[in-house]
Design a protein around this motif. Structure first.
Motif, PDB file in Angstrom:
ATOM      1  N   SER A  83     -79.849   2.092 143.046  1.00  0.00           N
ATOM      2  CA  SER A  83     -79.038   3.310 143.123  1.00  0.00           C
ATOM      3  C   SER A  83     -79.857   4.483 143.649  1.00  0.00           C
ATOM      4  O   SER A  83     -79.389   5.251 144.498  1.00  0.00           O
ATOM      5  CB  SER A  83     -78.464   3.641 141.740  1.00  0.00           C
ATOM      6  N   TYR A 138     -80.516   4.008 147.423  1.00  0.00           N
ATOM      7  CA  TYR A 138     -79.337   4.210 148.264  1.00  0.00           C
ATOM      8  C   TYR A 138     -78.896   5.671 148.284  1.00  0.00           C
ATOM      9  O   TYR A 138     -78.534   6.203 149.332  1.00  0.00           O
ATOM     10  CB  TYR A 138     -78.182   3.333 147.778  1.00  0.00           C
ATOM     11  N   THR A 139     -78.886   6.287 147.105  1.00  0.00           N
ATOM     12  CA  THR A 139     -78.306   7.626 146.992  1.00  0.00           C
ATOM     13  C   THR A 139     -79.302   8.748 147.244  1.00  0.00           C
ATOM     14  O   THR A 139     -78.888   9.903 147.373  1.00  0.00           O
ATOM     15  CB  THR A 139     -77.697   7.826 145.595  1.00  0.00           C
ATOM     16  N   ARG A 157     -69.412   5.735 145.757  1.00  0.00           N
ATOM     17  CA  ARG A 157     -70.540   5.205 146.512  1.00  0.00           C
ATOM     18  C   ARG A 157     -70.233   5.134 148.003  1.00  0.00           C
ATOM     19  O   ARG A 157     -71.129   5.197 148.835  1.00  0.00           O
ATOM     20  CB  ARG A 157     -70.928   3.831 145.973  1.00  0.00           C
ATOM     21  N   VAL A 161     -72.979  -2.800 136.813  1.00  0.00           N
ATOM     22  CA  VAL A 161     -72.825  -2.942 138.266  1.00  0.00           C
ATOM     23  C   VAL A 161     -71.432  -2.504 138.684  1.00  0.00           C
ATOM     24  O   VAL A 161     -71.253  -1.803 139.690  1.00  0.00           O
ATOM     25  CB  VAL A 161     -73.105  -4.393 138.689  1.00  0.00           C
ATOM     26  N   SER A 178     -71.083   1.319 138.406  1.00  0.00           N
ATOM     27  CA  SER A 178     -71.783   2.021 139.478  1.00  0.00           C
ATOM     28  C   SER A 178     -71.171   1.751 140.837  1.00  0.00           C
ATOM     29  O   SER A 178     -71.650   2.291 141.846  1.00  0.00           O
ATOM     30  CB  SER A 178     -73.259   1.611 139.498  1.00  0.00           C
ATOM     31  N   LEU A 237     -71.289  -0.793 142.752  1.00  0.00           N
ATOM     32  CA  LEU A 237     -72.240  -1.425 143.655  1.00  0.00           C
ATOM     33  C   LEU A 237     -71.792  -2.848 143.931  1.00  0.00           C
ATOM     34  O   LEU A 237     -71.290  -3.539 143.025  1.00  0.00           O
ATOM     35  CB  LEU A 237     -73.636  -1.419 143.022  1.00  0.00           C
ATOM     36  N   GLU A 238     -71.967  -3.297 145.159  1.00  0.00           N
ATOM     37  CA  GLU A 238     -71.571  -4.654 145.488  1.00  0.00           C
ATOM     38  C   GLU A 238     -72.405  -5.648 144.690  1.00  0.00           C
ATOM     39  O   GLU A 238     -73.621  -5.497 144.566  1.00  0.00           O
ATOM     40  CB  GLU A 238     -71.745  -4.926 146.986  1.00  0.00           C
ATOM     41  N   PHE A 280     -76.801  -6.385 144.250  1.00  0.00           N
ATOM     42  CA  PHE A 280     -77.595  -6.472 143.023  1.00  0.00           C
ATOM     43  C   PHE A 280     -78.219  -7.852 142.864  1.00  0.00           C
ATOM     44  O   PHE A 280     -79.371  -7.971 142.443  1.00  0.00           O
ATOM     45  CB  PHE A 280     -76.727  -6.148 141.811  1.00  0.00           C
TER      46      PHE A 280
END
Length: 745
Positions: free
Chosen positions: A365, A368-369, A489, A689, A692, A694-695, A699
């Motif tokens: 995270s 990416y962010t 996201r 996951v 968040s 997120l794919e 992960f």
């Protein structure tokens, strides 16, 4: 009684106390390590505060005469009082330094830190000082557990540590208790004979406590010393991991006699509690129960629990035969002795896997962010504290530094604007209006972020987006996050308003508004390391325009930011040079903080590695406690299980069947914490996951499968080793002997 029985017993049965000595050594080690770590972390924090802010206890920021200064120095309880100067820069209207102003302050140290507030109140009363001119070093004083008597929320650091230490003592006492129970249970008949010839329960209890003291004195001392050495090793590892962290001073190991005294006292108390529980229970047995070997009565169980355990035994019997049923029954009889070990292993594996999954998810995270999102937006960031943008006169010099590709100097402000229905975009109306995306209404106003750029940077931004190269108006970021059709996201934006107005109204307070000229509408932002609010109107305006509005619009922040882009594919050495030169241009007049992108990434990775290492070590230590209980139980119950396996031998079970039974026991003991840990960790991680957004595939590519598998394998192999050693001694001994002495059972 001690010399006649206990002393001779210990001398003739040295191996009987090895498990007790090992458990006492481990308990003392963990307690000493905890106390040493707590003390050294406290000492490091105090040193950091003194280096950053000074070691003074109270500061008087009003000028004092020599007579008043002498009075303070001669005041009872004052250790010293020194006068120092603080230099503040005066900035002219063109941003250059016009001069400096030296302010004298008096720094006071007290001999007894705990009396700081009381004694300073007397000094203020004596000298009639204004309370606003007296500044207490609250951060440093709080580390000494000294707080303002009028503070309703005092710090709870020491009580928290006391609770943690007591909880650890109790858990370790339960672990050591297993070793004492095993040793004492093997001597039930002996104490039954002593009781039948007149030994009182008090004498038996005293005898057992004396034995515990004799066995545990040296291991406790050794464990305390090893705990201190372990703390020194941990600090050395932390220094190694954080060697490149800027602004951090090296941690030094501190050895204080009080720390070791507390650790020794806690370890001694732990041993006393551990030995007192089985000793008291054994002393309360009647002579007949002791002679028959009935040390512990089977507790009454609830019918539902009995049915569940019976179902588990039936499943083992159906799947693994008679050996599985016998293994299940044996583990049920040992559940009291294995309880702490099971809990420790389960919590250890659960904590280890959860910690690794959390750090993996947090790392993805953050990358990416933050790092990947802003890697092209900045290379060096300089924050000028308590300074307005118009006071910064070194902007042009920063742009001319070698290697600087571009630079933006800006300040931030916040406000709100009215937004009527007629100005909302058609796309936003189709979603139900502004209130459909947020809990606010158009009538209550829309929050607005304002970024004030220096004029040159603003003109460059206008050229970037194709706006008129003028400083007469603001550029509006015309977008809002469509939270109903996209995730946070992967945000998708729609226009916030129609682009048909030349002015923007902004609230100035008390219902009044100021009119801001609108130069251009855009959906493109400048290269800044900033997070723009999802449901706010973002404005970018030049400094020259802001100077005409700052008296009307409030909410401006005190700090100014300088964003610098270095050369393409710059390395850390190049960015370090740019950072030092840029900060040096401003540090002579302002208080500045600086950082660069590559170094921050390195520091972040090192901090995560250090946190994973320390937390992982704590989980491993918790696992060691559980494994120690497994080894203690396995070796300690050899004498009792010799009788059990002799009976199996007498009814026709061969050695291969006994080995299969022990293998099943080991598999259940080792597999249960792993299974329970995964049973909790997997759904919790899946939930994190999902939360968040997120794919799952992303992960899974970085999921900590290998460390988790290695740790699970370590637990399984350790339990297998304990049972292998126990089985080797048990099945290799003469099992016919116990059957010859089985008349009373």
């Amino acid at each position: 009684m001690w010399k006649a029985y206990s002393e001779s017993y210990l001398r003739q049965n040295r191996t009987a106390g090895l498990s007790i000595m090992a458990a006492a050594l481990g308990a003392a080690f963990f307690l000493s390590l905890l106390c040493s770590l707590f003390y050294n972390l406290w000492a490091y924090d105090v040193e950091a505060i003194k280096l950053d802010e000074g070691s003074w206890h109270v500061r008087v920021e009003a000028p004092l005469s020599q007579e008043e200064l002498d009075l303070i120095r001669n005041f009872a309880g004052v250790e010293s009082a020194e006068v120092s100067t603080e230099r503040s820069a005066e900035i002219s209207t063109d941003g250059t330094e016009a001069g400096t102003d030296d302010e004298e302050v008096t720094e006071i140290w007290f001999a007894d830190v705990g009396e700081t507030y009381r004694q300073m109140a007397l000094i203020c009363q004596k000298l009639r000082l204004d309370p606003e001119d007296v500044v207490y070093h609250e951060l440093l004083l709080s580390r000494y557990l000294v707080t303002d008597p009028e503070d309703p929320n005092p710090p709870l650091l020491l009580p928290f540590f006391a609770v943690v230490l007591m909880a650890l003592c109790v858990s370790l006492a339960l672990v050591i208790r297993t070793a004492f129970e095993i040793s004492m249970q093997a001597r039930v008949r002996q104490f039954g004979i002593l009781s039948s010839i007149g030994a009182s329960p008090g004498q038996i209890r005293l005898c057992l406590l004396q034995e515990a003291a004799a066995l545990c004195v040296l291991p406790v001392l050794g464990g305390v010393l090893l705990g201190g050495a372990g703390c020194a090793g941990i600090l050395a590892a932390v220094n190694r991991f954080a060697a490149d962290v800027p602004g951090r001073h090296r941690a030094i190991f501190h050895c204080h006699p009080i720390v070791f005294a507390v650790a020794f006292g806690a370890a001694a108390l732990t041993v006393l509690l551990a030995s007192q529980i089985p000793a008291g229970r054994l002393a309360r047995l009647t002579p007949l129960e002791a002679v028959r070997g009935q040390a512990y009565r089977e507790p009454r169980r609830m019918g539902g629990l009995r049915r569940i355990r019976g179902l588990g035994t039936a499943v083992l019997s159906r799947m693994l035969g008679i050996e599985g049923e016998l293994a299940g029954s044996a583990l049920r009889l040992q559940r009291r002795a294995l309880r702490i070990s099971r809990i420790s292993l389960t919590l250890s594996f659960l904590g280890f896997t959860s910690m690794l999954c959390f750090f993996a998810l947090a790392g993805i995270s953050t990358r990416y962010t933050y790092f990947e999102r802003y890697q092209d937006a900045w290379d060096v960031m300089v924050i000028v504290r308590d300074a307005d943008l118009k006071e910064i006169g070194a902007v042009s010099q920063i742009r001319q530094l070698p290697g600087v590709r571009s630079s933006v100097c800006y300040q931030k402000a916040e406000g709100s604007i009215p937004l009527d229905e007629s100005w909302i975009s058609e796309e936003l109306k189709a979603l139900g209006g502004y209130s459909a995306l947020t809990d606010k209404t158009e009538a209550s106003g829309i929050p607005s972020q304002i970024f004030i750029l220096d004029d040159e940077s603003f003109l460059e931004y206008c050229q970037q987006i194709g706006a008129p190269a003028e400083t007469s108006g603001a550029v509006l970021l015309n977008r809002i996050w469509d939270s109903t059709g996209s995730s946070f996201r992967h945000r998708e934006y729609i226009p916030l308003m129609k682009q048909d107005r030349d002015t923007l109204s902004m609230y100035t307070g008390e219902g009044e508004t100021a009119q801001i000229p609108v130069l251009f509408y855009t959906e493109e932002t400048p290269l800044l390391r900033e997070e723009y609010e999802d449901y706010a109107l973002v404005q970018f305006m030049p400094l020259s325009l802001w100077e005409t509005l700052e008296t009307q619009v409030s909410g401006v922040e005190k700090d100014t930011y300088v964003r610098i882009l270095g050369p393409e594919k710059a390395d850390v050495e190049t960015l370090d040079e740019i950072e030092q030169e840029a900060a040096g241009l401003l540090a002579s007049s302002f208080r500045v903080e600086s950082e660069n992108r590559i170094e921050e990434r390195m520091v972040n990775d090192q901090m995560l590695l250090g946190a994973r290492t320390i937390l992982g070590a704590l989980c491993v230590l918790l696992g060691v406690i559980g494994l120690a209980g497994i080894f203690t139980n396995t070796f300690g119950f050899l004498r009792q299980r010799r009788r059990e396996f002799a009976r199996y031998l007498s009814v026709g079970m061969d050695l291969s069947g006994m080995k299969k039974m022990l293998c099943i026991e080991a598999a259940i003991v080792a597999g249960r914490p792993v299974f329970l840990g995964l049973l909790i960790t997997v759904p919790v991680t899946a939930f994190m996951v999902s939360a968040s957004q997120l794919e799952t595939g992303v992960f899974l590519e970085e999921a900590p499968f290998l460390p988790v598998a290695i740790y699970a394998l370590a637990i399984i192999l350790s339990v297998a080793l304990a049972y292998w050693l126990g089985a080797r001694r048990l099945l290799g001994s003469d099992l016919s002997g116990p059957l010859k002495d089985d008349t009373l059972n």
